[in-house]
Design an enzyme around this catalytic site. Structure first.
Site, mmCIF file in Angstrom:
data_model
loop_
_atom_site.group_PDB
_atom_site.id
_atom_site.type_symbol
_atom_site.label_atom_id
_atom_site.label_comp_id
_atom_site.label_asym_id
_atom_site.label_seq_id
_atom_site.Cartn_x
_atom_site.Cartn_y
_atom_site.Cartn_z
ATOM 1 N N GLY A 339 77.290 104.318 -94.600
ATOM 2 C CA GLY A 339 78.034 105.738 -95.057
ATOM 3 C C GLY A 339 79.713 105.691 -94.615
ATOM 4 O O GLY A 339 80.186 104.791 -94.708
ATOM 5 N N GLY A 340 79.889 106.915 -93.823
ATOM 6 C CA GLY A 340 81.279 107.030 -93.594
ATOM 7 C C GLY A 340 81.891 105.951 -92.612
ATOM 8 O O GLY A 340 82.941 105.437 -92.594
ATOM 9 N N GLU A 363 88.167 78.329 -105.585
ATOM 10 C CA GLU A 363 87.491 77.085 -106.046
ATOM 11 C C GLU A 363 86.733 77.349 -107.488
ATOM 12 O O GLU A 363 85.886 77.019 -107.562
ATOM 13 C CB GLU A 363 86.369 76.645 -105.163
ATOM 14 C CG GLU A 363 86.568 76.579 -103.818
ATOM 15 C CD GLU A 363 87.620 75.554 -103.290
ATOM 16 O OE1 GLU A 363 88.385 74.962 -104.148
ATOM 17 O OE2 GLU A 363 87.886 75.101 -102.046
#
Length: 380
Positions: A339-340, A363
């Site tokens: 979340g935050g 690559e």
């Protein structure tokens, strides 16, 4: 989370154990501050080299570790779990040793012990500002002048640019197309070989690439690797193996993101219980773990084909494609689980998310991997 592995020898188990010790003791404490400062970890790579981890898939007679590719890739994966920039650096250095190891003259090969031991760090100069995926159209040109080549052009996105001791320069010595490309081995001290300031990258800031300007750089003729006109074949063979290295980096990075997300989900409580107990989070973690396991299996299957001397180009493309797409999805989901907290640099998943993106590009972009796979399916 402990990954259950089946390795081909007791030596391989010991090697993985040594790698974990180095990763935990040397990489974990340095990763975040080096990335924040954008400082190239040359001292760490010397430590990796002294431990014998910079030349693992090459023969012991050349100064390498004599390990099969399936072991080497799991070493890379383990390094990437702690610091993906180091794993990517090891992969690129291993790629950079390939031209001399496979095609070098006796005189050129005398440098292999220093290359494979890490005293000499390598760079691989194929891409250009206007040409990445279409490598056969490169424009950097080398003109023969008695016993030297005079090289003019610009190489782009060069990992270790400005830090490497030797550069594989893919340049045009002949006409248009792949048949006109050759490979030159240039020392960092070559006059006219001019590293530019590092790029300002989204991730892997401790190993940011740089352009290499070749302003009439004079490279002795005896530094031609292989035959004139044979450079494109060397480049493509190296990239097949290099794609497996990037797949290993992606698997390790995704595993690190899953480990962080699972640990957080067990500790973080909402509505009176850990968020891991909620099906929405638990199923997300289950999908992450399954995708990582599938990516690892695909990578190792391709490596075993290579170790057996069988064609593996399409399988390497599949492994690189799936593993790097998995890393992008898993790191995205890890941010969501946190979340935050996943959006701030206090937790490493924010960095993992930024680092995953470049693995879908280097690559050979994943669009190029799909092209390689599609052609393998329709080729007569």
């Amino acid at each position: 989370m402990t990954v259950e592995r089946i390795l081909p020898s007791d030596e391989a188990y010991e090697l993985l154990g040594l790698t974990r010790e180095i990763a935990e003791g040397e990489l974990v404490p340095r990763a975040a501050p080096y990335e924040e400062r954008g400082e190239f970890p040359r001292d760490v790579l010397r430590t990796i080299g002294r431990a014998g981890l910079l030349g693992l898939p090459y023969p012991e007679a050349d100064g390498g570790g004599g390990q099969p590719y399936e072991v080497y890739l799991q070493v890379l994966e383990t390094l990437a779990t702690s610091w993906v920039a180091i794993a990517e650096a090891v992969s690129v250095h291993t790629l950079s040793c390939f031209p001399v190891a496979a095609y070098g003259t006796e005189r050129q090969r005398k440098s292999l012990p220093d290359m494979l031991g890490g005293d000499l760090l390598g760079a691989y100069c194929l891409s250009e500002p206007q040409g990445g995926s279409d490598a056969a159209s490169l424009t950097t040109r080398a003109v023969r002048d008695t016993d030297e080549y005079v090289v003019t052009g610009t190489k782009a996105w060069i990992t270790h640019g400005g830090h490497a001791d030797f550069y594989n320069i893919f340049c045009r010595t002949g006409g248009p197309g792949a048949a006109g490309i050759s490979c030159l081995l240039a020392d960092a001290t070559t006059p006219g070989l001019l590293p530019q300031p590092p790029e300002r990258t989204m991730g892997l800031r401790s190993s940011a690439p740089a352009q290499i300007v070749l302003d009439g750089a004079r490279v002795p003729v005896d530094r031609l690797v292989g035959e004139e006109g044979g450079g494109f074949r060397i480049a493509m063979q190296a990239l097949d193996a290099g794609r497996l290295g990037i797949a290993a980096c992606a698997v390790g990075l995704a595993q690190a993101a899953l480990d962080q997300a699972a640990a957080y989900a067990k500790e973080r409580t909402q509505f009176g219980k850990p968020i891991a107990a909620f099906q929405g989070v638990g199923f997300m973690l289950a999908d992450m773990a399954t995708q990582i396991a599938a990516a690892r299996a695909l990578m190792l299957a391709a490596a075993r084909l290579k170790d057996a001397g069988r064609p593996y180009s399409a399988e390497a493309a599949k492994a690189k494609l799936f593993a790097t797409d998995t890393a992008m999805k898993v790191t995205t989901d890890a941010v969501q689980v946190l979340g935050g907290s996943g959006y701030v640099s206090d937790y490493p998943v924010e960095r993992y998310f930024r680092e995953a993106k470049v693995l879908q590009i280097v690559e050979g972009t994943n669009q190029i991997q799909r092209l390689v796979i599609a052609r393998s399916l329709t080729r007569d």
